[in-house]
Design a protein around this motif. Structure first.
Motif, PDB file in Angstrom:
ATOM      1  N   THR A   1       0.817  -1.222   0.000  1.00 52.41           N
ATOM      2  CA  THR A   1       0.000   0.000   0.000  1.00 52.41           C
ATOM      3  C   THR A   1       0.845   1.265   0.000  1.00 52.41           C
ATOM      4  OG1 THR A   1      -0.202  -0.180   2.400  1.00 52.41           O
ATOM      5  CG2 THR A   1      -2.050  -0.959   1.097  1.00 52.41           C
ATOM      6  N   GLY A   2       2.168   1.141   0.030  1.00 52.79           N
ATOM      7  CA  GLY A   2       2.997   2.354   0.066  1.00 52.79           C
ATOM      8  C   GLY A   2       2.773   3.135   1.344  1.00 52.79           C
TER       9      GLY A   2
ATOM     10  N   GLY B   1       3.234   0.143  -3.394  1.00 51.39           N
ATOM     11  CA  GLY B   1       2.056   0.976  -3.596  1.00 51.39           C
ATOM     12  C   GLY B   1       1.121   0.475  -4.676  1.00 51.39           C
ATOM     13  N   SER B   2       1.326  -0.744  -5.181  1.00 53.32           N
ATOM     14  CA  SER B   2       0.457  -1.244  -6.251  1.00 53.32           C
ATOM     15  C   SER B   2      -0.795  -1.926  -5.689  1.00 53.32           C
ATOM     16  CB  SER B   2       1.230  -2.194  -7.172  1.00 53.32           C
ATOM     17  OG  SER B   2       1.703  -3.299  -6.452  1.00 53.32           O
TER      18      SER B   2
ATOM     19  N   GLU C   1      -0.985   8.346   1.946  1.00 55.01           N
ATOM     20  CA  GLU C   1      -0.467   7.087   2.480  1.00 55.01           C
ATOM     21  C   GLU C   1      -1.475   5.945   2.550  1.00 55.01           C
ATOM     22  OE1 GLU C   1       1.000   8.362   6.290  1.00 55.01           O
ATOM     23  OE2 GLU C   1      -0.975   8.409   7.200  1.00 55.01           O
ATOM     24  N   HIS C   2      -2.760   6.210   2.449  1.00 48.74           N
ATOM     25  CA  HIS C   2      -3.735   5.115   2.564  1.00 48.74           C
ATOM     26  C   HIS C   2      -3.941   4.368   1.262  1.00 48.74           C
ATOM     27  CE1 HIS C   2      -5.739   7.261   6.256  1.00 48.74           C
ATOM     28  NE2 HIS C   2      -4.521   6.833   6.507  1.00 48.74           N
ATOM     29  N   GLY C   3      -3.626   5.023   0.149  1.00 49.16           N
ATOM     30  CA  GLY C   3      -3.817   4.385  -1.155  1.00 49.16           C
ATOM     31  C   GLY C   3      -5.153   4.766  -1.781  1.00 49.16           C
ATOM     32  N   ILE C   4      -5.363   4.286  -3.003  1.00 40.35           N
ATOM     33  CA  ILE C   4      -6.573   4.594  -3.770  1.00 40.35           C
ATOM     34  C   ILE C   4      -7.706   3.647  -3.386  1.00 40.35           C
ATOM     35  CG2 ILE C   4      -7.552   4.601  -6.103  1.00 40.35           C
ATOM     36  CD1 ILE C   4      -5.697   6.965  -5.561  1.00 40.35           C
TER      37      ILE C   4
ATOM     38  N   LYS D   1       5.008  13.236  -0.337  1.00 45.66           N
ATOM     39  CA  LYS D   1       4.739  11.813  -0.522  1.00 45.66           C
ATOM     40  C   LYS D   1       3.375  11.631  -1.160  1.00 45.66           C
ATOM     41  CE  LYS D   1       2.655  11.057   4.012  1.00 45.66           C
ATOM     42  NZ  LYS D   1       2.764  10.528   5.356  1.00 45.66           N
ATOM     43  N   THR D   2       3.167  10.480  -1.741  1.00 46.51           N
ATOM     44  CA  THR D   2       1.880  10.141  -2.331  1.00 46.51           C
ATOM     45  C   THR D   2       1.726   8.631  -2.346  1.00 46.51           C
ATOM     46  OG1 THR D   2       0.480  10.302  -4.310  1.00 46.51           O
ATOM     47  CG2 THR D   2       2.834  10.151  -4.681  1.00 46.51           C
ATOM     48  N   ALA D   3       0.471   8.177  -2.324  1.00 43.28           N
ATOM     49  CA  ALA D   3       0.196   6.739  -2.467  1.00 43.28           C
ATOM     50  C   ALA D   3      -0.822   6.556  -3.578  1.00 43.28           C
ATOM     51  CB  ALA D   3      -0.310   6.170  -1.148  1.00 43.28           C
ATOM     52  N   ALA D   4      -0.800   7.484  -4.560  1.00 44.97           N
ATOM     53  CA  ALA D   4      -1.828   7.501  -5.602  1.00 44.97           C
ATOM     54  C   ALA D   4      -1.383   6.741  -6.842  1.00 44.97           C
ATOM     55  CB  ALA D   4      -2.184   8.944  -5.959  1.00 44.97           C
ATOM     56  N   GLY D   5      -1.795   5.506  -6.940  1.00 48.05           N
ATOM     57  CA  GLY D   5      -1.547   4.731  -8.159  1.00 48.05           C
ATOM     58  C   GLY D   5      -0.102   4.274  -8.292  1.00 48.05           C
ATOM     59  N   TYR D   6       0.216   3.775  -9.486  1.00 50.75           N
ATOM     60  CA  TYR D   6       1.549   3.218  -9.716  1.00 50.75           C
ATOM     61  C   TYR D   6       2.593   4.328  -9.804  1.00 50.75           C
ATOM     62  CZ  TYR D   6      -1.571  -0.618 -11.019  1.00 50.75           C
ATOM     63  OH  TYR D   6      -2.566  -1.565 -11.030  1.00 50.75           O
ATOM     64  N   ASN D   7       3.772   4.037  -9.310  1.00 49.26           N
ATOM     65  CA  ASN D   7       4.847   5.024  -9.212  1.00 49.26           C
ATOM     66  C   ASN D   7       5.522   5.241 -10.575  1.00 49.26           C
ATOM     67  OD1 ASN D   7       7.034   6.580  -8.566  1.00 49.26           O
ATOM     68  ND2 ASN D   7       7.818   5.211  -6.957  1.00 49.26           N
TER      69      ASN D   7
END
Lengths: 484, 484
Positions: free
Chosen positions: A170-171, A224-225, A442-445, B211-217
């Motif tokens: 989850t990154g 994070g995927s 940080e929580h993700g999509i 930082k971000t956790a939005a989708g693939y890096n």
């Protein structure tokens, strides 16, 4: 009724213990037997209670149970499970501790939930190289307990005692990210079972190094995927020296702006603060009640400093000058482990303290992250919107990163209120996007922010992500309905 | 003759100023006119001297000139150039400062070299957010000059005054990485022209956050892609507060092991050393001669510390205790800017100091990176192999990262010696792989390490990278013959 329908579309209703009765594809008896042939029959379950337990995380998203849950014992079994599901077109949902906050484990199309917690070895520890290899059953706290005597620790701390491989998936980040970075910065290598069962080592089998420039960054692609590209079966993580000494502190501010200004000034002065957390007055009140603190009910910073005794003295002195310059009051330093632990336990229990304000209600957490210069603006705006919305909310934030959570209370039986929570969260996400930030720090999509992701990355970004998904998961079986 | 042929296969001969006369596809008059229509005729050249200048970097790889060089003035032109080349199946090679060390700019299939240095704006600077947006013509030194008065700097320092976008493309690092990380850690967002001309913002247009956790890096995917997936037309970078004070130092050791032990112990003690560079006795001798130093001719560490006056005093004291415990001698501290600059200029001139040992000879640099616990073993082994090989070599290393360079002198007219250099470099790469390291810590794969990359990441890793390449560059036009 329209509101009710929309709430159902968001996957919110019913979110209590009842599981969805949406059409499920179901699994044939032959397929379940094939699963049993891989992992052994004690490690497969189709019992309703087990499926329900695996169909939700800690968020308000309603339960979507898988058709079966399997507990592989090793990576070879994971590989065979993936190949089996791939050949039969059955969805796979990886499951760690189930402590996510975006519905990441909901089995939207049924399928097989792969609970990876029986793989719980620390495969190797290389103290001189500051690295460790863990399987998905190893949690953050278990690792740090294991490391206790070797002078090292793993600092990424999302609060929950999550699976480290799940945190990679989850990154995750949390309170220490301002100093030690997020999972993106602390994963060296991943072992991944691809959807068709092939085994990928993102940085080459068994490799661990401080840096590499060898080819495309596959490790970064899988961090994070969110389980949509493969199953992470082990992670090589970067460890850090345990701080020689630690001091925690709290101080109250006359305004949100003053608290954020203090944060920016500390970062500009290169004070290597280890944690810097913002709590608004609503949250402080809740924490005072829940954790028996006696803090001022005002915008507050929780701080922590790591270093040698001498370095700490200087950091504290600098922090005090900066915060006092910003009219901070009610300074409280905590040097002893017990007192520090009390403070940070209170911070980590903020979620439960907030829920305790209204027994029977559920909580939802937003997760935007903006450039830090925009933080006062968006925080003030959020508090105004909160007031106007009639919702009960409180704010906690990793202010050093520009990331904050607006926690919202909601009556799970009130469709209209659910809809207001959804609207509020989406508007806040869009506000962050307008300020050049991200909808999730940080929580993700997960399930709920897919539309915001599209707006965030734009059509070419989205198309590229979709291409990546198709490339790695051509049959669309890995954790369907998440991220994209 | 067999040796000569093998050397040619490695792309080594002739490596001097003569350009390859290998068959080139050539460009039609109409195509060159179409290029001119995009960027204006003064910004297109097919002159031999210009093409030769763009057909090589600072490495020993022989010149492979492109068929034409173009200088776009803005991202829209880059986009139209890419679309034009895509439609006609013409290769594109992005070009920044040409300071790479792995033949990354060699036009192996001819095609169009896109020199991006006319795009040299600092598009925006956000001091409060510790971020800046630069175009490809902005070099590391130009940025730091621009930042001089705002209390911030960009620390990644590969030695050369490279283009920052080029540094992102190669995943560069250098002497400061031990404290500030590599380009992987310091790129927030990239604007990329994809092979077909579409514009991708890897983290969403205009966005910058901690930082971000939005989708693939996607950002991580393009950092280190060596121009094989698209053209980087701007980079959003993370800035750091300028250190309040800086102290540099050198000290000599009785053995390689003692120098590396000191390094590991400093890292374990969490001394936040900003640079920690190893030079062997051959390199120290060369530096003494070239830079008029008077250092001991022995395995040596060059150190630098950043912090407040008080923090520095403590760091220095700890470093001194550790190094003395490892029998270091000839301590020399440099506090004044001038003296520090003299030391670090000497370190950064090591390459030229080394070349000066044998005028007329060329240099080649290896770039392996291993777990730091394996560093003494591989350094000792390398020195033994060097002796046995009859080659002249010296070692400099970013020891805090486990990354070191064995610099080799070679007579460009001696095919047999070239072959020995090739064999030596490949054997060293394989040695690093056997020790669970990487064949390249920071220079990239380029032309010469493609076989080693295969061995490093294994068949599934390689296949995944190939899939990525095909996905993003389906016609195989972006910097062909590099990485894969």
């Amino acid at each position: 009724m329209a509101l009710l329908l929309r709430a159902v579309t968001w996957g919110l209703l019913p979110w209590r213990s009842h599981c969805s009765s949406a059409p499920q594809r179901g699994l044939s008896k032959g397929f379940v037997e094939a699963l049993e042939a891989v992992v052994g029959s004690p490690h497969v379950s189709t019992a309703a209670a087990v499926r329900e337990h695996h169909g939700r995380d800690e968020s308000m998203y309603r339960c979507h149970p898988p058709d079966a849950v399997v507990w592989p014992q090793n990576v070879d079994q994971v590989s065979r499970l993936a190949a089996l599901c791939y050949s039969q077109g059955v969805a796979i949902i990886p499951f760690g501790t189930g402590t996510g906050l975006e519905g990441g484990v909901c089995a939207l199309q049924g399928g097989v939930c792969v609970n990876l917690t029986h793989m719980d070895r620390i495969r190797e520890l290389n103290p001189e190289d500051f690295s460790v290899v863990v399987e998905p059953g190893v949690t953050r706290k278990a690792l740090n307990t294991h490391l206790r005597d070797c002078g090292l620790w793993f600092p990424v701390d999302p609060g929950a005692d999550a699976s480290l491989c799940g945190m990679a998936a989850t990154g995750a980040s949390g309170t220490n990210a301002v100093r030690y970075g997020t999972m993106r910065d602390n994963v060296i290598n991943l072992e991944v079972v691809l959807p068709d069962g092939r085994l990928l080592h993102t940085a080459g089998q068994g490799r661990h190094f401080k840096k590499t420039a060898a080819g495309y960054n596959l490790t970064g692609l899988f961090v994070g995927s969110e389980g949509t590209l493969g199953l992470i079966t082990s992670a090589t993580l970067r460890l850090h020296p345990t701080p020689e000494a630690t001091v925690a502190a709290t101080c109250a501010f006359p305004s949100v702006q003053a608290a954020v200004d203090s944060t920016v000034q500390m970062l500009q002065a290169a004070v290597p603060v280890a944690r810097i957390e913002f709590l608004d007055e609503v949250m402080m009140d809740a924490c005072n009640r829940y954790s028996k603190l006696n803090c001022s009910v005002a915008p507050t910073l929780f701080l922590e400093f790591h270093g040698s005794e001498q370095a700490l003295a200087e950091q504290l002195q600098r922090a005090e000058v900066i915060t006092q310059h910003n009219r901070a009051s009610h300074f409280s330093w905590a040097k002893e482990a017990e007192e520090r632990s009390r403070l940070w336990t209170a911070r980590h229990n903020a979620w439960y303290a907030f829920l305790a304000l209204a027994p029977g209600f559920k909580g939802y957490s937003t997760d935007v992250c903006v450039p830090i210069s925009k933080l006062p603006e968006i925080l003030v705006h959020t508090k105004e919107k909160l007031k106007a919305s009639g919702l009960t909310g409180a704010i906690v934030g990793h202010v050093g990163d520009g990331n904050f959570h607006c926690l919202l209370l909601v009556n799970p039986d009130d469709a209209e209120e659910l809809q207001r929570v959804k609207t509020f969260a989406e508007e806040l996400g869009r506000r962050a996007l307008a300020l050049r930030g991200t909808c999730t720090g940080e929580h993700g999509i997960g399930m709920g922010k897919r539309q915001l992701l599209q707006e965030e990355v734009g059509p070419v970004g989205l198309e590229t992500m979709q291409q990546l998904k198709v490339m790695l998961d051509p049959r669309g079986l890995m954790n369907p309905g998440k991220v994209l």
